[in-house]
Motif scaffolding. Structure first.
Motif, mmCIF file in Angstrom:
data_model
loop_
_atom_site.group_PDB
_atom_site.id
_atom_site.type_symbol
_atom_site.label_atom_id
_atom_site.label_comp_id
_atom_site.label_asym_id
_atom_site.label_seq_id
_atom_site.Cartn_x
_atom_site.Cartn_y
_atom_site.Cartn_z
ATOM 1 N N ALA A 1 -1.588 -6.269 -10.360
ATOM 2 C CA ALA A 1 -1.903 -5.147 -9.468
ATOM 3 C C ALA A 1 -1.710 -3.801 -10.158
ATOM 4 O O ALA A 1 -2.151 -2.774 -9.626
ATOM 5 C CB ALA A 1 -1.020 -5.211 -8.227
ATOM 6 N N ASP B 1 -10.394 -9.609 -3.595
ATOM 7 C CA ASP B 1 -9.240 -9.550 -4.500
ATOM 8 C C ASP B 1 -9.230 -10.825 -5.325
ATOM 9 O O ASP B 1 -9.647 -11.879 -4.856
ATOM 10 C CB ASP B 1 -7.928 -9.402 -3.723
ATOM 11 C CG ASP B 1 -6.826 -8.791 -4.578
ATOM 12 O OD1 ASP B 1 -6.513 -7.585 -4.383
ATOM 13 O OD2 ASP B 1 -6.281 -9.512 -5.455
ATOM 14 N N ILE B 2 -8.716 -10.714 -6.530
ATOM 15 C CA ILE B 2 -8.655 -11.870 -7.427
ATOM 16 C C ILE B 2 -7.496 -12.789 -7.042
ATOM 17 O O ILE B 2 -7.457 -13.951 -7.428
ATOM 18 C CB ILE B 2 -8.521 -11.380 -8.890
ATOM 19 C CG1 ILE B 2 -8.995 -12.450 -9.857
ATOM 20 C CG2 ILE B 2 -7.125 -10.889 -9.208
ATOM 21 C CD1 ILE B 2 -9.340 -11.899 -11.234
ATOM 22 N N ASP B 3 -6.557 -12.263 -6.258
ATOM 23 C CA ASP B 3 -5.336 -12.988 -5.903
ATOM 24 C C ASP B 3 -5.482 -13.586 -4.492
ATOM 25 O O ASP B 3 -5.639 -12.855 -3.515
ATOM 26 C CB ASP B 3 -4.170 -11.985 -5.962
ATOM 27 C CG ASP B 3 -2.828 -12.608 -5.614
ATOM 28 O OD1 ASP B 3 -2.794 -13.765 -5.143
ATOM 29 O OD2 ASP B 3 -1.805 -11.920 -5.798
ATOM 30 N N PRO C 1 0.827 -1.218 0.000
ATOM 31 C CA PRO C 1 0.000 0.000 0.000
ATOM 32 C C PRO C 1 0.855 1.260 0.000
ATOM 33 O O PRO C 1 1.899 1.304 0.652
ATOM 34 C CB PRO C 1 -0.789 -0.091 1.308
ATOM 35 C CG PRO C 1 -0.497 -1.397 1.899
ATOM 36 C CD PRO C 1 0.612 -2.056 1.162
ATOM 37 N N VAL D 1 -8.795 0.605 -5.288
ATOM 38 C CA VAL D 1 -7.500 0.971 -5.867
ATOM 39 C C VAL D 1 -7.198 -0.169 -6.829
ATOM 40 O O VAL D 1 -6.493 -1.122 -6.501
ATOM 41 C CB VAL D 1 -6.409 1.132 -4.794
ATOM 42 C CG1 VAL D 1 -5.097 1.580 -5.450
ATOM 43 C CG2 VAL D 1 -6.840 2.139 -3.739
ATOM 44 N N ALA D 2 -7.833 -0.091 -8.001
ATOM 45 C CA ALA D 2 -7.659 -1.122 -9.029
ATOM 46 C C ALA D 2 -6.377 -0.820 -9.799
ATOM 47 O O ALA D 2 -5.840 0.281 -9.700
ATOM 48 C CB ALA D 2 -8.873 -1.077 -9.964
ATOM 49 N N PRO D 3 -5.892 -1.777 -10.589
ATOM 50 C CA PRO D 3 -4.753 -1.429 -11.454
ATOM 51 C C PRO D 3 -5.162 -0.307 -12.396
ATOM 52 O O PRO D 3 -6.224 -0.405 -13.022
ATOM 53 C CB PRO D 3 -4.497 -2.733 -12.240
ATOM 54 C CG PRO D 3 -5.502 -3.723 -11.799
ATOM 55 C CD PRO D 3 -6.344 -3.151 -10.719
ATOM 56 N N SER E 1 -12.343 -13.024 -5.341
ATOM 57 C CA SER E 1 -13.419 -12.745 -6.289
ATOM 58 C C SER E 1 -12.887 -11.860 -7.416
ATOM 59 O O SER E 1 -12.043 -10.991 -7.193
ATOM 60 C CB SER E 1 -14.553 -12.006 -5.554
ATOM 61 O OG SER E 1 -15.554 -11.591 -6.443
ATOM 62 N N ASP E 2 -13.414 -12.090 -8.613
ATOM 63 C CA ASP E 2 -13.169 -11.166 -9.724
ATOM 64 C C ASP E 2 -14.089 -9.967 -9.479
ATOM 65 O O ASP E 2 -15.321 -10.078 -9.627
ATOM 66 C CB ASP E 2 -13.488 -11.863 -11.047
ATOM 67 C CG ASP E 2 -13.201 -10.966 -12.245
ATOM 68 O OD1 ASP E 2 -12.722 -9.823 -12.060
ATOM 69 O OD2 ASP E 2 -13.479 -11.400 -13.374
ATOM 70 N N LEU E 3 -13.513 -8.873 -9.064
ATOM 71 C CA LEU E 3 -14.277 -7.696 -8.605
ATOM 72 C C LEU E 3 -15.448 -8.155 -7.739
ATOM 73 O O LEU E 3 -15.251 -8.922 -6.807
ATOM 74 C CB LEU E 3 -14.684 -6.818 -9.794
ATOM 75 C CG LEU E 3 -13.492 -6.200 -10.558
ATOM 76 C CD1 LEU E 3 -13.979 -5.246 -11.639
ATOM 77 C CD2 LEU E 3 -12.515 -5.475 -9.629
ATOM 78 N N GLY F 1 -6.087 -6.012 -2.007
ATOM 79 C CA GLY F 1 -4.644 -6.216 -1.751
ATOM 80 C C GLY F 1 -4.415 -6.682 -0.319
ATOM 81 O O GLY F 1 -5.008 -7.658 0.150
HETATM 82 C C1 LIG Z 1 -2.918 -1.504 -7.048
HETATM 83 S S1 LIG Z 1 -3.290 -2.921 -6.059
HETATM 84 C C2 LIG Z 1 -4.182 -2.134 -4.724
HETATM 85 C C3 LIG Z 1 -4.278 -2.940 -3.454
HETATM 86 C C4 LIG Z 1 -4.847 -2.184 -2.245
HETATM 87 N N1 LIG Z 1 -6.197 -1.711 -2.499
HETATM 88 C C5 LIG Z 1 -3.953 -1.031 -1.856
HETATM 89 O O1 LIG Z 1 -4.313 0.137 -2.096
HETATM 90 O O2 LIG Z 1 -2.868 -1.277 -1.314
HETATM 91 C C6 LIG Z 1 -4.559 -3.661 -7.040
HETATM 92 C C7 LIG Z 1 -5.105 -4.981 -6.522
HETATM 93 O O3 LIG Z 1 -6.178 -5.368 -7.402
HETATM 94 C C8 LIG Z 1 -6.187 -6.764 -7.530
HETATM 95 N N2 LIG Z 1 -6.961 -7.068 -8.756
HETATM 96 C C9 LIG Z 1 -6.589 -6.900 -10.046
HETATM 97 N N3 LIG Z 1 -7.596 -7.267 -10.879
HETATM 98 C C10 LIG Z 1 -8.637 -7.650 -10.083
HETATM 99 C C11 LIG Z 1 -9.951 -8.135 -10.343
HETATM 100 N N4 LIG Z 1 -10.407 -8.293 -11.593
HETATM 101 N N5 LIG Z 1 -10.748 -8.442 -9.290
HETATM 102 C C12 LIG Z 1 -10.293 -8.299 -8.011
HETATM 103 N N6 LIG Z 1 -9.056 -7.854 -7.697
HETATM 104 C C13 LIG Z 1 -8.229 -7.532 -8.733
HETATM 105 C C14 LIG Z 1 -4.726 -7.152 -7.540
HETATM 106 O O4 LIG Z 1 -4.554 -8.501 -7.188
HETATM 107 C C15 LIG Z 1 -4.156 -6.162 -6.493
HETATM 108 O O5 LIG Z 1 -4.143 -6.730 -5.209
#
Ligand SMILES: C[S@@+](CC[C@H](N)C(=O)[O-])C[C@H]1O[C@@H](n2cnc3c(N)ncnc32)[C@H](O)[C@@H]1O
Length: 251
Positions: free
Chosen positions: A180, A119-121, A71, A156-158, A138-140, A98
């Motif tokens: 991420a 989180d997807i991971d 973070p 905070v998505a990619p 979960s996927d979103l 995350g």
């Molecule tokens: C930029 S990191 C942000 C993590 C946390 N929110 C933070 O601010 O520290 C983006 C996170 O989105 C997750 N992610 C990416 N695509 C995703 C999806 N389709 N569904 C759920 N999570 C997803 C990644 O695994 C990663 O943990």
């Protein structure tokens, strides 16, 4: 090896906060062999938080597992804004959680609220659970069944455009997971899906807060309007750079 030696080796490797990082490594490593091993990992560019196992976020210590996005201080503004609009006993969903940083802050700031992180991971979800967050793989929002019942959605998505990944600091590029960071051609592939899925979850008057940068507020504004969001405002850091968007579901 004393702390000054550790700082000197970090500085020589290009660490900008060499003294602070040396203090952190020194305080955490219980013996000389561990310190040497940690120092080598850091010199190789591995994030400090993965090595020592923690970082701070909104004033609290947060567990960070290796492989999970660390973070960033810039995200604290989003977490604090979200806490301000989350009612007592409200419901919040933190998409792309995350380590669960934002969700953990919401749990701390609004203890009566129900907060879910997804989180997807699976590594990230385990880490978020370790930080006291109720978290799901979960996927979103696929696993979140609460249409029209949510007060606040955070994400905070990619959001880095694929072509800009090459411009990230080498440590980030070489170590942090692409899932991420990579937001597709204009950086907004996942964020657009967040906007869609949050529109399904939010009650009228509920809030969406997403982290974005560059000129992404202009690109995203039509999508937000089309999905029924009003009062779209971006916020900026002290240097004037866009850091996030808050939008309210009409009603
Ligand atoms: C930029 S990191 C942000 C993590 C946390 N929110 C933070 O601010 O520290 C983006 C996170 O989105 C997750 N992610 C990416 N695509 C995703 C999806 N389709 N569904 C759920 N999570 C997803 C990644 O695994 C990663 O943990």
């Amino acid at each position: 090896m004393n702390r000054a030696d550790v700082a000197a080796r970090l500085r020589a490797a290009g660490c900008v906060a060499a003294d602070d990082e040396a203090a952190c490594l020194f305080a955490g490593a219980h013996d000389a062999a561990t310190l040497e091993r940690w120092l080598r990992r850091r010199v190789d560019g591995e994030p400090l938080a993965w090595i020592v196992g923690w970082t701070t976020f909104c004033g609290a210590r947060l567990h960070v597992a290796p492989g999970v996005y660390v973070p960033r201080p810039q995200t604290e503004a989003l977490a604090r804004r979200a806490a301000r609009v989350l009612p007592r006993s409200g419901v919040a969903v933190d998409l792309c959680t995350g380590t669960g940083a934002v969700a953990a802050h919401l749990v701390h700031a609004v203890p009566d609220a129900s907060v879910v992180g997804v989180d997807i991971d699976a590594r990230a979800v385990r880490c978020a659970r370790g930080n006291g967050v109720h978290a799901l793989v979960s996927d979103l929002a696929a696993a979140v069944h609460a249409p029209g019942a949510v007060d606040v959605v955070t994400a905070v998505a990619p959001y880095v455009p694929t072509h800009a990944l090459a411009l990230l600091p080498v440590d980030v590029r070489d170590h942090e997971p692409t899932v991420a960071l990579d937001g597709g051609a204009d950086g907004l592939d996942v964020v657009r899906r967040v906007v869609d899925e949050a529109a399904r979850l939010l009650r009228p008057g509920g809030w969406l807060l997403v982290e974005v940068g560059g000129d992404q507020v202009d690109t995203l504004t039509p999508d937000l309007a089309m999905r029924g969001y009003v009062h779209v405002t971006g916020w900026r850091n002290a240097e004037g750079d866009l850091r996030g968007i808050a939008a309210r579901m009409d009603g």
